[in-house]
Design a protein around this motif. Structure first.
Motif, short mmCIF file in Angstrom:
data_model
loop_
_atom_site.label_atom_id
_atom_site.label_comp_id
_atom_site.label_asym_id
_atom_site.label_seq_id
_atom_site.Cartn_x
_atom_site.Cartn_y
_atom_site.Cartn_z
N ALA A 136 21.97 -13.65 -22.49
CA ALA A 136 20.73 -14.76 -22.07
C ALA A 136 21.56 -15.63 -20.60
O ALA A 136 20.70 -15.79 -19.83
CB ALA A 136 20.65 -15.80 -23.13
N ALA A 137 22.76 -15.91 -20.96
CA ALA A 137 23.35 -16.68 -19.86
C ALA A 137 23.43 -15.62 -18.44
O ALA A 137 23.20 -16.20 -17.19
CB ALA A 137 24.53 -17.05 -20.13
N GLY A 138 23.57 -14.26 -18.60
CA GLY A 138 23.76 -13.49 -17.33
C GLY A 138 22.42 -12.88 -17.09
O GLY A 138 22.39 -11.66 -16.11
N SER A 151 31.06 -10.19 -15.33
CA SER A 151 32.03 -10.86 -16.11
C SER A 151 31.57 -11.83 -17.00
O SER A 151 30.05 -12.07 -17.05
CB SER A 151 32.67 -11.86 -15.05
N ALA A 152 32.05 -12.68 -17.92
CA ALA A 152 31.76 -13.16 -19.11
C ALA A 152 31.42 -14.70 -18.56
O ALA A 152 31.50 -15.58 -19.64
CB ALA A 152 32.67 -13.07 -20.21
N GLN A 153 31.43 -15.08 -17.47
CA GLN A 153 31.28 -16.34 -17.14
C GLN A 153 30.16 -17.06 -17.10
O GLN A 153 30.11 -18.35 -17.23
CB GLN A 153 31.63 -16.43 -15.47
N GLY A 154 28.96 -16.31 -17.84
CA GLY A 154 27.82 -17.10 -18.07
C GLY A 154 27.96 -17.90 -19.15
O GLY A 154 27.56 -19.24 -19.08
N SER A 155 28.47 -17.33 -20.29
CA SER A 155 28.72 -18.25 -21.65
C SER A 155 30.22 -18.44 -21.59
O SER A 155 30.45 -19.30 -22.70
CB SER A 155 27.83 -17.47 -22.74
N GLY A 156 31.02 -17.60 -21.16
CA GLY A 156 32.37 -18.14 -21.26
C GLY A 156 32.99 -17.61 -22.45
O GLY A 156 34.22 -18.10 -22.94
N GLY A 157 32.56 -16.51 -23.36
CA GLY A 157 33.24 -15.92 -24.40
C GLY A 157 34.46 -14.77 -24.28
O GLY A 157 34.16 -14.18 -23.19
N LEU A 158 35.37 -14.84 -24.90
CA LEU A 158 36.26 -13.77 -24.85
C LEU A 158 35.80 -12.60 -25.54
O LEU A 158 35.16 -12.39 -26.40
CB LEU A 158 37.71 -14.32 -25.75
N GLY A 159 36.59 -11.59 -24.75
CA GLY A 159 36.35 -10.01 -25.60
C GLY A 159 35.14 -9.48 -24.66
O GLY A 159 35.05 -8.16 -25.17
N TYR A 160 34.62 -9.83 -23.54
CA TYR A 160 33.62 -9.09 -22.82
C TYR A 160 34.03 -8.06 -22.26
O TYR A 160 33.40 -6.92 -22.14
CB TYR A 160 32.95 -10.08 -21.86
N GLY A 161 35.14 -7.76 -21.45
CA GLY A 161 35.51 -7.05 -20.34
C GLY A 161 35.44 -5.65 -20.83
O GLY A 161 34.80 -4.79 -20.09
N PHE A 162 36.31 -5.29 -21.67
CA PHE A 162 36.32 -3.73 -21.88
C PHE A 162 35.19 -3.19 -22.86
O PHE A 162 34.42 -2.19 -22.43
CB PHE A 162 37.55 -3.55 -23.09
N PRO A 163 34.47 -3.80 -23.57
CA PRO A 163 33.32 -2.98 -24.35
C PRO A 163 32.06 -3.14 -23.16
O PRO A 163 31.45 -2.08 -23.23
CB PRO A 163 33.21 -4.20 -25.46
#
Length: 537
Positions: A88-90, A400-412
């Motif tokens: 949603a953020a991205g 990147s996950a900077q939209g909502s800022g949650g951990l764990g985004y990069g690899f999956p």
């Protein structure tokens, strides 16, 4: 066998244009997953639902189209929420399709069902653009087409459809789905607003463009307008790649630098395209425009939500095309280019006053090793914070996950991207974020995904460690026990390399030369650059 509701779902997805779906099966969703084997859809299964949601997000961003995410009821559905929040953020068009308890129990009419929630849909309404429960197989094609269309109407975003177990398993009451009509609503700018924006831009002596994530997909129009106006372009972190990094008018992305904040504030007309001017884009709300602001934004709720502006509610592509057609082309006198050079020189000078040699060394090694055009996916880690500002995408998408800022985004997310591209993909995580997705090494091995995963191991939550130390003098709850990542990757059958800052370029180059997944572990404690916005608040 008799066709069932699950068949109607996969037939509809194929008719809508889907090719790849992500997710994890569950008891109530078995009718849906069984139907997959009778379809041409490619299934990429993850090991947790949140990672499946991140993978679908990456796939949706790189393809620019809807990506289905199939999960089961209750815990399975709820675990997708962090991923859907990032979508949603991205503005990633993910179509979540969840099973539900049998129709007789919906709304708490009958209790005691496995995975039961009184109102599962309520958990998703404030996260996604659109949410609906389907109660009959005949509703499935129209409900999915409706969701697909909404997901691809600007601003793009995730949508959610729930289907009860008995509907998925029950006999289909409709003939096989062969075609489904859908058409996203086009969001064109109002003529009088374009006319006023053209008047302002033509009268500006120092126009500047701030291009956000909403301008992705409108690169040609953005370039044409910038060159006609001779307007410098600053890209937000979510808008990286929408303007050529080394273009003479590219002021790049140093949004957390006061010099860039002042550069934007000094514009007599600032054109903001596809950005809500939120916390990061406004340098933590220290941005104070001294000229006129024109804001093009497809999300009506973000229009003028942070700063007064001439608000134009429109898709960036349509609005930029209209502005480029209306403005008067200016002679190339080099003035704007000199302003850009001066800005970037000031940024470099500030960095020269800080002891950041290791950080620049790591970034340089990474940029030298990653082939041009390679998509990159960044977790919430210090190296990613650097990349938001410093990374030159060189033709590769940067997510990147900077939209909502949650951990764990990069690899999956990188696994989702890899399912849609022929070449390799880079994922970057810290050791803390890496543990969120470590089980997806099994997914990478199973599918032979060409993802090079760089794990920067600093022994904990490095960003939080730095924030807490700066704020309180010491950090609490940031230090982590972690595995031997090289050995752990080997246990999954994934080759891995223990690297150093000096060997990083060579180690990454070898990893990218492979034809499958590879983990590169870099033990290093990186630091953030000084946040100059704090000195001027």
């Amino acid at each position: 066998m008799t066709r069932n509701g699950g068949d109607v779902v996969v037939e509809t997805l194929e008719a809508l244009g889907a090719h790849t779906v992500f997710g994890i099966p569950g008891q109530h969703a078995l009718g849906l997953f069984d139907a997959l084997r009778r379809s041409e859809l490619r299934y990429v299964g993850s090991r947790t639902e949140v990672n499946a949601a991140f993978a679908a997000d990456g796939h949706a961003r790189i393809t620019g189209s809807v990506t289905p995410l199939l999960v089961s009821t209750g815990p399975g559905a709820l675990q997708t929420l962090a991923g859907l929040q990032e979508s949603a953020a991205g503005s990633a068009p993910v179509l979540g399709i969840s099973s539900q308890i049998p129709s007789a129990g919906l709304g708490g009419v009958r209790g005691g069902y496995l995975h039961e929630l009184t109102d599962q849909l309520a958990s998703f309404r404030d996260v996604v653009k659109h949410a609906r429960v389907v109660r009959h197989a005949s509703q499935i094609p129209s409900a999915l087409a409706e969701a697909w269309e909404i997901a691809l109407t600007a601003p793009f975003g995730p949508v959610w459809v729930e289907i009860p177990q008995d509907v998925l398993l029950g006999p289909a009451s409709v003939p096989p789905v062969t075609s489904v009509a859908w058409s996203p609503r086009e969001l064109h700018p109002r003529a009088e607003l374009v006319e006023e924006a053209v008047r302002l831009l033509n009268g500006a002596d120092r126009p500047v463009i701030l291009a956000g994530g909403g301008a992705i997909g409108a690169s040609a129009e953005l370039l044409e307008l910038a060159e006609k106006l001779r307007a410098p372009v600053v890209s937000t972190f979510g808008g990286k790649g929408n303007f050529p990094w080394e273009h003479p008018l590219s002021a790049q992305s140093w949004l957390e630098d006061w010099h860039t904040t002042e550069f934007l504030a000094d514009a007599d007309v600032l054109l903001v395209v596809g950005s809500g001017l939120g916390e990061l884009s406004s340098n933590y709300r220290t941005f104070r425009p001294r000229g006129a602001v024109v804001q093009i934004e497809a999300d009506l709720g973000k229009l003028e939500s942070n700063y007064p502006a001439l608000g134009i509610h429109a898709d960036a592509r349509h609005a930029l095309r209209a502005l480029a057609s209306g403005v008067t082309a200016r002679a190339v006198d080099g003035a704007a280019e000199q302003r850009v050079l001066g800005l970037l020189a000031s940024v470099r000078e500030r960095f020269s006053e800080q002891e950041l040699d290791l950080e620049w060394q790591v970034l340089a090694a990474l940029r030298a090793a990653v082939p041009d055009g390679t998509p990159t996916c960044w977790d919430m880690t210090i190296l990613a914070y650097w990349a938001w500002s410093a990374w030159d995408p060189r033709g590769g998408a940067q997510f990147s996950a900077q939209g909502s800022g949650g951990l764990g985004y990069g690899f999956p997310a990188a696994l989702g991207v890899a399912a849609a591209v022929d070449g390799p993909v880079l994922a970057v995580s810290g050791d803390g974020g890496a543990m969120y997705g470590i089980s997806e090494l099994a997914t990478a091995a199973q599918h032979g995904s060409r993802v090079v995963w760089l794990i920067v191991d600093d022994g904990g939550y490095g960003i939080l460690r730095e924030y807490m130390t700066d704020a309180f003098g010491q950090a609490t709850a940031t230090e982590l026990a972690r595995p031997d990542f090289v050995a752990l990757a080997g246990a999954f059958g994934v080759p891995a390399t223990l690297s150093t800052p000096e060997s990083l370029r060579e180690d990454l180059a070898k990893a990218f030369a492979g034809d499958g997944p590879h983990v590169v572990v870099l033990p290093a404690v990186l630091r953030m650059f000084a946040p100059t916005h704090l000195e001027h608040t």
